[in-house]
Design an enzyme around this catalytic site. Structure first.
Site, mmCIF file in Angstrom:
data_model
loop_
_atom_site.group_PDB
_atom_site.id
_atom_site.type_symbol
_atom_site.label_atom_id
_atom_site.label_comp_id
_atom_site.label_asym_id
_atom_site.label_seq_id
_atom_site.Cartn_x
_atom_site.Cartn_y
_atom_site.Cartn_z
ATOM 1 N N SER A 191 81.670 20.793 -49.813
ATOM 2 C CA SER A 191 82.775 20.484 -50.739
ATOM 3 C C SER A 191 83.764 21.640 -50.917
ATOM 4 C CB SER A 191 82.224 20.027 -52.090
ATOM 5 O OG SER A 191 81.639 18.748 -51.958
ATOM 6 N N THR A 203 75.974 16.609 -57.891
ATOM 7 C CA THR A 203 75.238 16.093 -56.737
ATOM 8 C C THR A 203 73.743 16.083 -57.020
ATOM 9 O OG1 THR A 203 75.026 16.255 -54.328
ATOM 10 C CG2 THR A 203 75.131 18.337 -55.517
ATOM 11 N N LYS A 254 72.793 13.316 -60.743
ATOM 12 C CA LYS A 254 73.835 12.317 -61.044
ATOM 13 C C LYS A 254 73.431 11.388 -62.199
ATOM 14 C CE LYS A 254 75.625 12.315 -56.347
ATOM 15 N NZ LYS A 254 75.991 11.564 -55.159
ATOM 16 N N ASN A 306 79.238 11.352 -60.543
ATOM 17 C CA ASN A 306 79.391 12.463 -59.596
ATOM 18 C C ASN A 306 80.653 13.270 -59.871
ATOM 19 O OD1 ASN A 306 81.459 10.831 -58.530
ATOM 20 N ND2 ASN A 306 81.150 11.697 -56.502
ATOM 21 N N ASP A 355 81.778 8.265 -55.495
ATOM 22 C CA ASP A 355 81.014 7.955 -54.272
ATOM 23 C C ASP A 355 81.297 6.522 -53.824
ATOM 24 O OD1 ASP A 355 79.688 10.392 -53.990
ATOM 25 O OD2 ASP A 355 78.005 9.772 -55.245
ATOM 26 N N GLY A 375 67.416 3.824 -53.450
ATOM 27 C CA GLY A 375 67.534 4.936 -54.391
ATOM 28 C C GLY A 375 68.943 5.005 -54.963
ATOM 29 N N TYR A 378 76.000 13.475 -43.725
ATOM 30 C CA TYR A 378 77.215 13.898 -43.032
ATOM 31 C C TYR A 378 76.963 14.792 -41.820
ATOM 32 C CZ TYR A 378 77.185 17.728 -46.552
ATOM 33 O OH TYR A 378 76.862 18.744 -47.389
HETATM 34 P P1 NDP Z 1 66.716 8.936 -53.472
HETATM 35 O O1 NDP Z 1 65.648 9.960 -53.470
HETATM 36 O O2 NDP Z 1 67.205 8.350 -54.753
HETATM 37 O O3 NDP Z 1 66.235 7.677 -52.565
HETATM 38 C C1 NDP Z 1 65.664 7.895 -51.302
HETATM 39 C C2 NDP Z 1 65.537 6.567 -50.557
HETATM 40 O O4 NDP Z 1 65.059 6.837 -49.231
HETATM 41 C C3 NDP Z 1 64.516 5.600 -51.185
HETATM 42 O O5 NDP Z 1 64.961 4.291 -50.967
HETATM 43 C C4 NDP Z 1 63.254 5.921 -50.399
HETATM 44 O O6 NDP Z 1 62.334 4.860 -50.351
HETATM 45 C C5 NDP Z 1 63.821 6.153 -49.020
HETATM 46 N N1 NDP Z 1 62.937 6.988 -48.211
HETATM 47 C C6 NDP Z 1 62.666 8.306 -48.379
HETATM 48 N N2 NDP Z 1 61.808 8.738 -47.433
HETATM 49 C C7 NDP Z 1 61.516 7.660 -46.658
HETATM 50 C C8 NDP Z 1 60.679 7.458 -45.505
HETATM 51 N N3 NDP Z 1 59.968 8.459 -44.977
HETATM 52 N N4 NDP Z 1 60.633 6.217 -44.953
HETATM 53 C C9 NDP Z 1 61.368 5.191 -45.474
HETATM 54 N N5 NDP Z 1 62.174 5.327 -46.565
HETATM 55 C C10 NDP Z 1 62.243 6.540 -47.150
HETATM 56 O O7 NDP Z 1 67.914 9.597 -52.625
HETATM 57 P P2 NDP Z 1 69.472 9.256 -52.728
HETATM 58 O O8 NDP Z 1 69.585 7.773 -52.778
HETATM 59 O O9 NDP Z 1 70.097 10.047 -53.802
HETATM 60 O O10 NDP Z 1 70.080 9.837 -51.357
HETATM 61 C C11 NDP Z 1 69.897 9.185 -50.093
HETATM 62 C C12 NDP Z 1 70.757 9.872 -49.025
HETATM 63 O O11 NDP Z 1 72.148 9.637 -49.212
HETATM 64 C C13 NDP Z 1 70.594 11.386 -48.991
HETATM 65 O O12 NDP Z 1 70.446 11.784 -47.637
HETATM 66 C C14 NDP Z 1 71.904 11.890 -49.566
HETATM 67 O O13 NDP Z 1 72.233 13.168 -49.136
HETATM 68 C C15 NDP Z 1 72.875 10.854 -49.043
HETATM 69 N N6 NDP Z 1 74.150 10.801 -49.812
HETATM 70 C C16 NDP Z 1 75.346 11.080 -49.161
HETATM 71 C C17 NDP Z 1 76.564 11.050 -49.841
HETATM 72 C C18 NDP Z 1 77.870 11.381 -49.122
HETATM 73 O O14 NDP Z 1 78.893 11.657 -49.789
HETATM 74 N N7 NDP Z 1 77.932 11.348 -47.796
HETATM 75 C C19 NDP Z 1 76.618 10.717 -51.276
HETATM 76 C C20 NDP Z 1 75.318 10.390 -51.863
HETATM 77 C C21 NDP Z 1 74.138 10.461 -51.135
HETATM 78 P P3 NDP Z 1 61.212 4.666 -51.518
HETATM 79 O O15 NDP Z 1 61.875 3.908 -52.621
HETATM 80 O O16 NDP Z 1 60.131 3.889 -50.832
HETATM 81 O O17 NDP Z 1 60.777 6.049 -51.933
#
Ligand code: NDP
Length: 281
Positions: free
Chosen positions: A21, A66, A70, A91, A106, A132, A224
């Protein structure tokens, strides 16, 4: 040019050192002659009260938030936008006269690259992997854009069921992972909103699934950088979008909320691409 806007904004998270950022926000402020510094504010959970106090004190006029804060800042701000409310996440914070207003950019950031590709939300089927915080924002964005056939697939299926139920059970269906191949031939957009992306080698799905998608399908990863998901999609000839434009467009919208000035989006995109290339080189 002098606009009268000056001061500090920063990125709140834990960790924040890796963030791109500052690499595109600072040139944006500088290019418009705004006397603003974009800073990194590493904030462990225990330090959130001090960070809130700092923002309320007028030392800074805004912030980005971030991972993993959030949701915590959504609960902590004085007022927030309807979008932030729907996403349950903030955010972007605008600090004015000791009060904090929260927004969620976002949602805007995610949808812009799809509009640029002319994606037809009303008629095509979308599959979102993950349930998530990021997936929630993606689902809110898709609903706002008019998507009618959305499927959520998550490792923990109950979370997918809960999020579909809460947001819009008429338009979102929770799908067990085993049913993905059945749906593949009509899936025009496949979004990886799991946190798997950061580890380059692992995949959130069986990559042969990419061979079953329609010819004009898009694979979109919120991370990214080039992930295993995007690499596999490209290998099977599927068009891809990574998370960099989303990051820049969310930042550009934050910039506009803080300053009231149109963001120099092209300059921000160029700066973000250059910073990412410099890191991977
Ligand atoms: P959360 O921790 O809230 O959620 C993680 C999700 O991934 C859950 O659905 C989880 O499943 C799943 N998951 C994790 N590990 C595994 C695995 N080994 N196998 C299958 N599913 C898995 O994270 P966020 O939602 O906050 O973030 C997700 C991604 O999005 C991150 O990489 C983040 O950096 C990216 N992001 C990018 C943005 C951008 O501007 N480009 C903005 C916001 C986020 P379960 O429910 O079963 O645990």
């Amino acid at each position: 040019m002098s606009s009268g806007i000056a001061g500090r904004v920063g990125l709140i998270g834990d960790p924040v050192e890796h963030s791109l950022s500052p690499a595109f926000q600072q040139p944006a402020f500088d290019s418009l002659g705004l006397g603003v510094r974009y800073e990194l504010w590493p904030t462990p959970s225990a330090a959130i009260p001090q960070r809130l106090a700092m923002l309320r004190s007028g030392e800074a006029f805004g912030a980005n938030v971030t991972v993993p804060h959030k949701e915590a800042f959504y609960r902590a701000v004085d007022t927030c936008s309807a979008r932030a409310q729907r996403a349950g996440a903030v955010n972007t914070i605008i600090a004015r006269d000791g009060r904090l207003h929260g927004d969620n950019t976002d949602i805007h950031g995610f949808i812009v690259p799809l509009h640029e590709r002319g994606f037809s939300f009303a008629t095509r089927t979308v599959v979102v992997l993950g349930a998530g915080g990021a997936a929630r924002g993606v689902l809110v964005a898709l609903l706002e854009a008019g998507a009618t056939r959305i499927h959520v697939v998550n490792r923990t299926h109950e979370r997918a069921v809960a999020i579909a139920q809460e947001l819009d059970p008429a338009r979102i269906t929770a799908l067990p992972q085993a049913q993905l191949p059945r749906l593949a031939a009509q899936t025009a957009l496949l979004v990886n909103a799991t946190s798997i992306g950061w580890a380059d080698t692992s995949l959130p799905l069986d990559p042969t699934l990419f061979t079953l998608l329609p010819g004009d399908a898009i694979a979109y990863d919120l991370t990214y950088r080039t992930t295993g998901f995007l690499r596999a999609a490209a290998e099977f000839g599927v068009s891809t979008i990574d998370g960099l434009p989303m990051l820049v467009h969310q930042g550009a919208r934050s910039f506009e909320l803080w300053t009231g000035v149109p963001a120099p989006v092209d300059l921000m995109l160029q700066a973000a691409h250059a910073a990412r290339a410099a890191r991977s080189g």
